[in-house]
Design a protein around this motif. Structure first.
Motif, PDB file in Angstrom:
ATOM      1  N   TYR A 143       0.836  -1.204   0.000  1.00  0.00           N
ATOM      2  CA  TYR A 143       0.000   0.000   0.000  1.00  0.00           C
ATOM      3  C   TYR A 143       0.869   1.252   0.000  1.00  0.00           C
ATOM      4  CZ  TYR A 143      -3.486   3.465   1.179  1.00  0.00           C
ATOM      5  OH  TYR A 143      -4.295   4.580   1.151  1.00  0.00           O
ATOM      6  N   ILE A 144       1.860   1.269   0.875  1.00  0.00           N
ATOM      7  CA  ILE A 144       2.731   2.442   0.978  1.00  0.00           C
ATOM      8  C   ILE A 144       3.473   2.673  -0.332  1.00  0.00           C
ATOM      9  CG2 ILE A 144       4.793   3.366   2.119  1.00  0.00           C
ATOM     10  CD1 ILE A 144       3.752   1.970   4.707  1.00  0.00           C
ATOM     11  N   SER A 145       3.994   1.605  -0.933  1.00  0.00           N
ATOM     12  CA  SER A 145       4.762   1.776  -2.170  1.00  0.00           C
ATOM     13  C   SER A 145       3.874   2.173  -3.346  1.00  0.00           C
ATOM     14  CB  SER A 145       5.550   0.508  -2.498  1.00  0.00           C
ATOM     15  OG  SER A 145       4.695  -0.549  -2.825  1.00  0.00           O
ATOM     16  N   GLU A 146       2.656   1.654  -3.404  1.00  0.00           N
ATOM     17  CA  GLU A 146       1.776   1.963  -4.535  1.00  0.00           C
ATOM     18  C   GLU A 146       1.013   3.271  -4.360  1.00  0.00           C
ATOM     19  OE1 GLU A 146      -0.728  -1.420  -5.255  1.00  0.00           O
ATOM     20  OE2 GLU A 146       0.958  -2.662  -5.914  1.00  0.00           O
ATOM     21  N   GLU A 147       0.615   3.575  -3.138  1.00  0.00           N
ATOM     22  CA  GLU A 147      -0.200   4.768  -2.895  1.00  0.00           C
ATOM     23  C   GLU A 147       0.625   5.964  -2.427  1.00  0.00           C
ATOM     24  OE1 GLU A 147      -3.433   4.910  -3.672  1.00  0.00           O
ATOM     25  OE2 GLU A 147      -3.360   2.812  -4.305  1.00  0.00           O
ATOM     26  N   GLY A 148       1.849   5.712  -1.963  1.00  0.00           N
ATOM     27  CA  GLY A 148       2.703   6.793  -1.495  1.00  0.00           C
ATOM     28  C   GLY A 148       2.199   7.444  -0.220  1.00  0.00           C
ATOM     29  N   GLU A 149       1.437   6.701   0.550  1.00  0.00           N
ATOM     30  CA  GLU A 149       0.844   7.227   1.780  1.00  0.00           C
ATOM     31  C   GLU A 149       1.176   6.284   2.931  1.00  0.00           C
ATOM     32  OE1 GLU A 149      -3.628   8.097   3.572  1.00  0.00           O
ATOM     33  OE2 GLU A 149      -3.384   7.549   1.476  1.00  0.00           O
ATOM     34  N   ILE A 150       1.672   6.848   4.021  1.00  0.00           N
ATOM     35  CA  ILE A 150       1.988   6.048   5.201  1.00  0.00           C
ATOM     36  C   ILE A 150       0.679   5.615   5.860  1.00  0.00           C
ATOM     37  CG2 ILE A 150       3.108   6.038   7.468  1.00  0.00           C
ATOM     38  CD1 ILE A 150       5.063   6.240   5.138  1.00  0.00           C
ATOM     39  N   VAL A 151       0.612   4.340   6.218  1.00  0.00           N
ATOM     40  CA  VAL A 151      -0.577   3.801   6.872  1.00  0.00           C
ATOM     41  C   VAL A 151      -0.120   2.828   7.956  1.00  0.00           C
ATOM     42  CG1 VAL A 151      -0.861   1.914   5.218  1.00  0.00           C
ATOM     43  CG2 VAL A 151      -2.833   2.740   6.458  1.00  0.00           C
ATOM     44  N   GLU A 152      -0.816   2.833   9.066  1.00  0.00           N
ATOM     45  CA  GLU A 152      -0.507   1.922  10.163  1.00  0.00           C
ATOM     46  C   GLU A 152      -0.999   0.513   9.822  1.00  0.00           C
ATOM     47  OE1 GLU A 152       1.052   2.695  13.072  1.00  0.00           O
ATOM     48  OE2 GLU A 152       1.338   4.758  12.391  1.00  0.00           O
ATOM     49  N   GLU A 153      -0.286  -0.487  10.311  1.00  0.00           N
ATOM     50  CA  GLU A 153      -0.704  -1.872  10.092  1.00  0.00           C
ATOM     51  C   GLU A 153      -2.111  -2.109  10.627  1.00  0.00           C
ATOM     52  OE1 GLU A 153       2.220  -4.570  11.654  1.00  0.00           O
ATOM     53  OE2 GLU A 153       3.787  -3.748  10.371  1.00  0.00           O
TER      54      GLU A 153
END
Length: 67
Positions: free
Chosen positions: A24-34
């Motif tokens: 998700y982070i690599s494709e969306e470029g947005e940091i997200v918590e597990e």
């Protein structure tokens, strides 16, 4: 109703969550918590899971095909 609750999650699922988080982070470029990934997966799963799915999971655990 409680606002949150802690659950024990199997190791293979934890690994899957980590993989989905990285993807998700690599494709969306947005940091997200597990935890947000887990919540999204549960939300989708709750809408789709049926009793037969739960029964199948329990049978797999009983036969020790999954731990």
């Amino acid at each position: 109703m409680k606002e949150s609750k802690t659950y024990r999650i199997r190791g293979d699922i934890v690994n899957g969550v980590i993989e989905k988080t990285v993807k998700y982070i690599s494709e969306e470029g947005e940091i997200v918590e597990e935890a947000e990934i887990v919540n999204a997966m549960i939300r989708v799963g709750l809408e789709k899971a049926e009793n037969k799915d739960i029964r199948e999971y329990l049978e797999l655990r009983e036969s020790r095909e999954i731990k």
